[in-house]
Scaffold this motif. Structure first.
Motif, PDB file in Angstrom:
ATOM      1  N   SER A  56       8.710  -5.234   1.439  1.00 22.46           N
ATOM      2  CA  SER A  56       9.600  -4.040   0.543  1.00 22.46           C
ATOM      3  C   SER A  56       8.375  -3.510  -0.250  1.00 22.46           C
ATOM      4  O   SER A  56       8.504  -2.487  -0.613  1.00 22.46           O
ATOM      5  CB  SER A  56      10.745  -4.702  -0.131  1.00 22.46           C
ATOM      6  N   ASP A  57       7.203  -4.263  -0.704  1.00 18.81           N
ATOM      7  CA  ASP A  57       6.407  -3.536  -1.495  1.00 18.81           C
ATOM      8  C   ASP A  57       5.318  -3.179  -0.650  1.00 18.81           C
ATOM      9  O   ASP A  57       4.444  -4.196  -0.155  1.00 18.81           O
ATOM     10  CB  ASP A  57       6.065  -4.376  -2.709  1.00 18.81           C
ATOM     11  N   PRO A  58       4.838  -1.912  -0.654  1.00 20.98           N
ATOM     12  CA  PRO A  58       3.557  -1.445   0.270  1.00 20.98           C
ATOM     13  C   PRO A  58       2.343  -2.164  -0.231  1.00 20.98           C
ATOM     14  O   PRO A  58       1.623  -2.473   0.431  1.00 20.98           O
ATOM     15  CB  PRO A  58       3.723  -0.023   0.167  1.00 20.98           C
ATOM     16  N   THR A  59       2.192  -2.327  -1.601  1.00 18.83           N
ATOM     17  CA  THR A  59       0.933  -2.929  -2.232  1.00 18.83           C
ATOM     18  C   THR A  59       0.986  -4.352  -1.725  1.00 18.83           C
ATOM     19  O   THR A  59      -0.094  -4.931  -1.283  1.00 18.83           O
ATOM     20  CB  THR A  59       1.119  -2.879  -3.736  1.00 18.83           C
ATOM     21  N   THR A  60       2.098  -5.173  -1.595  1.00 20.61           N
ATOM     22  CA  THR A  60       1.997  -6.594  -1.136  1.00 20.61           C
ATOM     23  C   THR A  60       1.616  -6.544   0.281  1.00 20.61           C
ATOM     24  O   THR A  60       0.660  -7.598   0.568  1.00 20.61           O
ATOM     25  CB  THR A  60       3.462  -7.281  -1.370  1.00 20.61           C
ATOM     26  N   ALA A  61       2.009  -5.611   1.095  1.00 20.77           N
ATOM     27  CA  ALA A  61       1.851  -5.741   2.433  1.00 20.77           C
ATOM     28  C   ALA A  61       0.372  -5.211   2.853  1.00 20.77           C
ATOM     29  O   ALA A  61      -0.278  -5.899   3.533  1.00 20.77           O
ATOM     30  CB  ALA A  61       2.678  -4.675   3.234  1.00 20.77           C
ATOM     31  N   LEU A  62      -0.343  -4.235   1.937  1.00 25.70           N
ATOM     32  CA  LEU A  62      -1.582  -3.927   2.084  1.00 25.70           C
ATOM     33  C   LEU A  62      -2.354  -5.347   1.618  1.00 25.70           C
ATOM     34  O   LEU A  62      -3.551  -5.715   2.248  1.00 25.70           O
ATOM     35  CB  LEU A  62      -1.952  -2.950   1.152  1.00 25.70           C
ATOM     36  N   LEU A  63      -2.035  -6.176   0.444  1.00 23.79           N
ATOM     37  CA  LEU A  63      -2.815  -7.019   0.357  1.00 23.79           C
ATOM     38  C   LEU A  63      -2.915  -8.295   1.387  1.00 23.79           C
ATOM     39  O   LEU A  63      -3.799  -8.891   1.542  1.00 23.79           O
ATOM     40  CB  LEU A  63      -2.213  -7.774  -1.082  1.00 23.79           C
ATOM     41  N   ALA A  64      -1.691  -8.359   1.820  1.00 23.32           N
ATOM     42  CA  ALA A  64      -1.658  -9.326   3.040  1.00 23.32           C
ATOM     43  C   ALA A  64      -2.539  -8.988   4.164  1.00 23.32           C
ATOM     44  O   ALA A  64      -3.335 -10.059   4.688  1.00 23.32           O
ATOM     45  CB  ALA A  64      -0.105  -9.603   3.610  1.00 23.32           C
ATOM     46  N   SER A  65      -2.551  -7.830   4.503  1.00 24.12           N
ATOM     47  CA  SER A  65      -3.560  -7.327   5.666  1.00 24.12           C
ATOM     48  C   SER A  65      -4.840  -7.531   5.146  1.00 24.12           C
ATOM     49  O   SER A  65      -5.613  -7.885   6.066  1.00 24.12           O
ATOM     50  CB  SER A  65      -3.158  -5.742   5.713  1.00 24.12           C
ATOM     51  N   PHE A  66      -5.183  -7.275   3.962  1.00 24.53           N
ATOM     52  CA  PHE A  66      -6.664  -7.569   3.420  1.00 24.53           C
ATOM     53  C   PHE A  66      -6.918  -8.903   3.560  1.00 24.53           C
ATOM     54  O   PHE A  66      -8.286  -9.238   3.432  1.00 24.53           O
ATOM     55  CB  PHE A  66      -6.840  -6.852   2.164  1.00 24.53           C
ATOM     56  N   ALA A  67      -6.006  -9.949   3.200  1.00 27.39           N
ATOM     57  CA  ALA A  67      -6.296 -11.122   3.095  1.00 27.39           C
ATOM     58  C   ALA A  67      -6.666 -11.739   4.452  1.00 27.39           C
ATOM     59  O   ALA A  67      -7.635 -12.595   4.576  1.00 27.39           O
ATOM     60  CB  ALA A  67      -4.976 -11.996   2.566  1.00 27.39           C
ATOM     61  N   VAL A  68      -5.998 -11.207   5.637  1.00 29.54           N
ATOM     62  CA  VAL A  68      -6.379 -11.755   6.848  1.00 29.54           C
ATOM     63  C   VAL A  68      -7.815 -11.046   7.129  1.00 29.54           C
ATOM     64  O   VAL A  68      -8.726 -11.652   7.953  1.00 29.54           O
ATOM     65  CB  VAL A  68      -5.227 -11.078   7.992  1.00 29.54           C
ATOM     66  N   PHE A  69      -7.936  -9.781   6.891  1.00 37.57           N
ATOM     67  CA  PHE A  69      -9.326  -9.185   6.760  1.00 37.57           C
ATOM     68  C   PHE A  69     -10.456  -9.953   6.372  1.00 37.57           C
ATOM     69  O   PHE A  69     -11.510 -10.308   6.852  1.00 37.57           O
ATOM     70  CB  PHE A  69      -9.431  -7.794   6.258  1.00 37.57           C
ATOM     71  N   GLY A  70     -10.161 -10.839   5.155  1.00 34.38           N
ATOM     72  CA  GLY A  70     -11.035 -11.556   4.599  1.00 34.38           C
ATOM     73  C   GLY A  70     -10.909 -12.999   5.138  1.00 34.38           C
ATOM     74  O   GLY A  70     -12.251 -13.476   4.989  1.00 34.38           O
ATOM     75  N   ALA A  71     -10.111 -13.405   6.031  1.00 38.55           N
ATOM     76  CA  ALA A  71     -10.219 -14.371   6.718  1.00 38.55           C
ATOM     77  C   ALA A  71     -11.384 -14.731   7.711  1.00 38.55           C
ATOM     78  O   ALA A  71     -11.866 -15.742   7.927  1.00 38.55           O
ATOM     79  CB  ALA A  71      -8.820 -14.795   7.303  1.00 38.55           C
ATOM     80  N   ALA A  72     -11.639 -13.538   8.376  1.00 37.70           N
ATOM     81  CA  ALA A  72     -12.879 -13.503   9.089  1.00 37.70           C
ATOM     82  C   ALA A  72     -14.128 -13.836   8.464  1.00 37.70           C
ATOM     83  O   ALA A  72     -15.081 -14.647   9.352  1.00 37.70           O
ATOM     84  CB  ALA A  72     -13.133 -12.030   9.595  1.00 37.70           C
ATOM     85  N   ALA A 288       3.077   4.722  -6.879  1.00 33.79           N
ATOM     86  CA  ALA A 288       3.226   3.612  -8.061  1.00 33.79           C
ATOM     87  C   ALA A 288       1.968   3.125  -8.205  1.00 33.79           C
ATOM     88  O   ALA A 288       1.476   2.603  -9.424  1.00 33.79           O
ATOM     89  CB  ALA A 288       4.140   2.328  -7.524  1.00 33.79           C
ATOM     90  N   LEU A 289       0.979   3.085  -7.395  1.00 31.60           N
ATOM     91  CA  LEU A 289      -0.370   2.958  -7.488  1.00 31.60           C
ATOM     92  C   LEU A 289      -1.292   4.064  -7.094  1.00 31.60           C
ATOM     93  O   LEU A 289      -1.569   4.347  -5.968  1.00 31.60           O
ATOM     94  CB  LEU A 289      -0.891   1.455  -6.612  1.00 31.60           C
ATOM     95  N   PRO A 290      -1.604   4.844  -8.148  1.00 26.17           N
ATOM     96  CA  PRO A 290      -1.967   6.317  -7.550  1.00 26.17           C
ATOM     97  C   PRO A 290      -3.471   5.983  -7.380  1.00 26.17           C
ATOM     98  O   PRO A 290      -4.213   5.125  -7.570  1.00 26.17           O
ATOM     99  CB  PRO A 290      -1.800   6.981  -9.046  1.00 26.17           C
ATOM    100  N   GLY A 291      -3.844   6.999  -6.241  1.00 22.26           N
ATOM    101  CA  GLY A 291      -5.272   7.128  -5.775  1.00 22.26           C
ATOM    102  C   GLY A 291      -5.718   8.640  -5.738  1.00 22.26           C
ATOM    103  O   GLY A 291      -5.113   9.480  -6.803  1.00 22.26           O
ATOM    104  N   LEU A 292      -6.477   9.124  -4.713  1.00 25.38           N
ATOM    105  CA  LEU A 292      -7.044  10.358  -4.844  1.00 25.38           C
ATOM    106  C   LEU A 292      -6.146  11.346  -4.217  1.00 25.38           C
ATOM    107  O   LEU A 292      -6.265  12.534  -4.345  1.00 25.38           O
ATOM    108  CB  LEU A 292      -8.365  10.399  -4.141  1.00 25.38           C
ATOM    109  N   GLY A 293      -5.266  11.017  -3.156  1.00 23.74           N
ATOM    110  CA  GLY A 293      -4.267  11.766  -2.666  1.00 23.74           C
ATOM    111  C   GLY A 293      -4.796  12.550  -1.523  1.00 23.74           C
ATOM    112  O   GLY A 293      -4.034  13.409  -0.957  1.00 23.74           O
ATOM    113  N   TYR A 294      -5.735  12.159  -1.057  1.00 25.23           N
ATOM    114  CA  TYR A 294      -6.339  12.945   0.438  1.00 25.23           C
ATOM    115  C   TYR A 294      -5.270  12.302   1.386  1.00 25.23           C
ATOM    116  O   TYR A 294      -5.067  11.201   1.479  1.00 25.23           O
ATOM    117  CB  TYR A 294      -7.786  12.661   0.816  1.00 25.23           C
ATOM    118  N   ASP A 295      -5.193  13.290   2.496  1.00 22.44           N
ATOM    119  CA  ASP A 295      -4.643  12.651   3.884  1.00 22.44           C
ATOM    120  C   ASP A 295      -5.651  11.910   4.554  1.00 22.44           C
ATOM    121  O   ASP A 295      -6.968  12.246   4.242  1.00 22.44           O
ATOM    122  CB  ASP A 295      -4.187  13.936   4.708  1.00 22.44           C
TER     123      ASP A 295
END
Length: 451
Positions: A56-72, A288-295
């Motif tokens: 439900s939280d996009p940040t949580t999903a992104l962190l989970a994806s990065f965690a698998v990225f780091g598993a390598a 909710a977690l603001p960034g640079l806003g580029y497409d």
């Protein structure tokens, strides 16, 4: 195949690899390996949070994806030990072929995976397994390619030759992200924060499947190699170690530690500028977690412009390191990285020009610090444990740096309420660790690499 057989085969063909073959073999292999790694890194931002880690939280999903990225990265030291053992006992050529095949098969199979919607938790589980296989393969690839380049280099040009396997990183990045960019352009999305349905359905699979074509080309090049003089000399004098890993830890533990910290700032900068920046650059300024806003399309094009400087200054770093020494060159560059981390907020606050300057400066420093590593890490170890020692240093550092860098960066980004200040401070601190290691280390430019 015994080590003696390898040497005999080499003597029947050529005493020394032609320079063009050495350059091509070291460059093509690492380009493919880094392409495969970047394809995952890009998908970790664009695709996997939507398809493999629903939350439900996009940040949580992104962190989970990065965690698998780091598993390598955790699997990379294991690959360094396995392939390093083979490389120091059986030769560089057979090991490089095995690493390339492992990476190619794993990447191709990721392109065939079912998603969470069709297979439930089996989908992310299989993704983790194949990601570990990617890391295992890359653990053996880099050190082998660096050894092929440096052990066959002419006198006084080891750092120059050592930059060619390093060039695989920017070239692989441009190919991987360029392909994703083309596919995304052909499958446009009306929502800039999310890829199109067609892209999420099947378009994302194309870069993974395309890896098979690149691997075939890489294997053709590598099968034409013969063994290096350094490995031949080790065999002739009876210097092959029964257990290279044990020998490396027993007699070269200090070099293992120093080499690991030599790479730390490089790894952190590398993954902040490639993986974290893609998330930060695309996040809306009102999120909710603001960034640079580029497409996505605009920011990837900006990144590719920065990566061009990565490639250019990777090549520039080789002559510098050969002229002034590895240690002196890297102390200056690492100091510049530490200062760069302190300047993230003022640079990024200057609008489009500031963002482009941030990318160009970051990737320029990346090229300058990454290039000399192709010579420096192999030079820390004698030929009989060189594959194992350089591989362990390079890949253990990936755990301390690359594995956690995107994850820590997102957490610090969130802690700062959308400001990159703490992410920059994190880079500075890691650069200081590397700087201390370089000050404690010794110059390796003038060692005899054939022994």
């Amino acid at each position: 195949m015994s080590s003696t057989t390898v040497v005999a085969s080499a003597d029947e063909h050529h005493a020394v690899n032609p320079r063009s073959r050495v350059i091509l073999a070291s460059l093509v292999g690492t380009t493919i390996e880094f392409y495969d790694f970047y394809v995952y890194a890009t998908a970790a931002v664009l695709v996997f949070p939507h398809l493999f880690f629903p939350a439900s939280d996009p940040t949580t999903a992104l962190l989970a994806s990065f965690a698998v990225f780091g598993a390598a990265m955790v699997a990379r030291p294991l690959g360094a030990i396995f392939f390093g053992h083979l490389g120091d006992k059986k030769g560089r050529k057979i090991t490089l072929v095995g690493a390339l095949l492992t990476m190619g098969i794993a990447t191709f199979l990721i392109g065939l995976l079912p998603t969470y919607a069709t297979a439930g938790w089996l989908a992310p589980t299989l993704l983790v397994v194949l990601r570990l296989a990617q890391g295992f393969a890359l653990g053996g690839e880099w050190s082998g390619a660096a050894l092929v380049a440096t052990e066959n280099a002419p006198p006084g040009k080891r750092a120059v030759y050592g930059t060619f396997p390093q060039l695989g990183a920017p070239i692989g990045f441009i190919i991987a992200n360029g392909l994703f960019l083309i596919i995304a352009a052909l499958m446009p999305s009306s929502d800039p924060s999310r890829p199109s349905d067609a892209f999420l359905s099947w378009g994302w699979r194309i870069p993974f499947l395309f890896s098979a074509v690149m691997v075939i080309v890489g294997l053709w090049v590598r099968f034409s190699l013969v063994e290096s003089k350094a490995f031949e000399n080790t065999v002739k004098r009876g210097g092959i170690q029964k257990v290279p890993l044990a020998a490396a830890f027993k007699t070269h533990w200090r070099e293992l530690i120093l080499g690991t910290f030599y790479m730390l700032a490089t790894y952190v900068l590398f993954y902040l500028m490639t993986t974290f920046s893609l998330s930060y650059g695309r996040a809306a300024t009102t999120a909710a977690l603001p960034g640079l806003g580029y497409d996505y399309r605009t920011f990837v094009l900006m990144m590719i412009c920065g990566v061009v400087f990565f490639g250019i200054f990777t090549m520039v770093s080789g002559p510098w390191a050969d002229r002034w020494g590895r240690r002196r060159t890297l102390i200056a560059i690492t100091s510049a990285i530490a200062v760069f981390g302190l300047l993230w907020v003022p640079i990024l606050s200057a609008g489009f020009v500031g963002v482009m300057a941030w990318l160009v400066i970051g990737f320029t420093l990346m090229g300058l610090t990454f290039g000399p590593m192709g010579a420096l890490l192999p030079e820390l170890f004698p030929a009989n444990v060189r594959y194992t020692g350089s591989g362990i240093s390079y890949n253990v550092s990936s755990i301390l740096g690359a594995a956690v860098a995107p994850f820590i960066a997102v957490a610090l980004w969130s802690y700062g309420g959308g400001s990159p200040f703490w992410v920059g401070i994190y880079l500075t601190v890691m650069a200081l660790f590397t700087l201390v290691a370089l000050i404690l280390g010794k110059e390796t430019r003038d060692i005899d690499i054939h022994h």
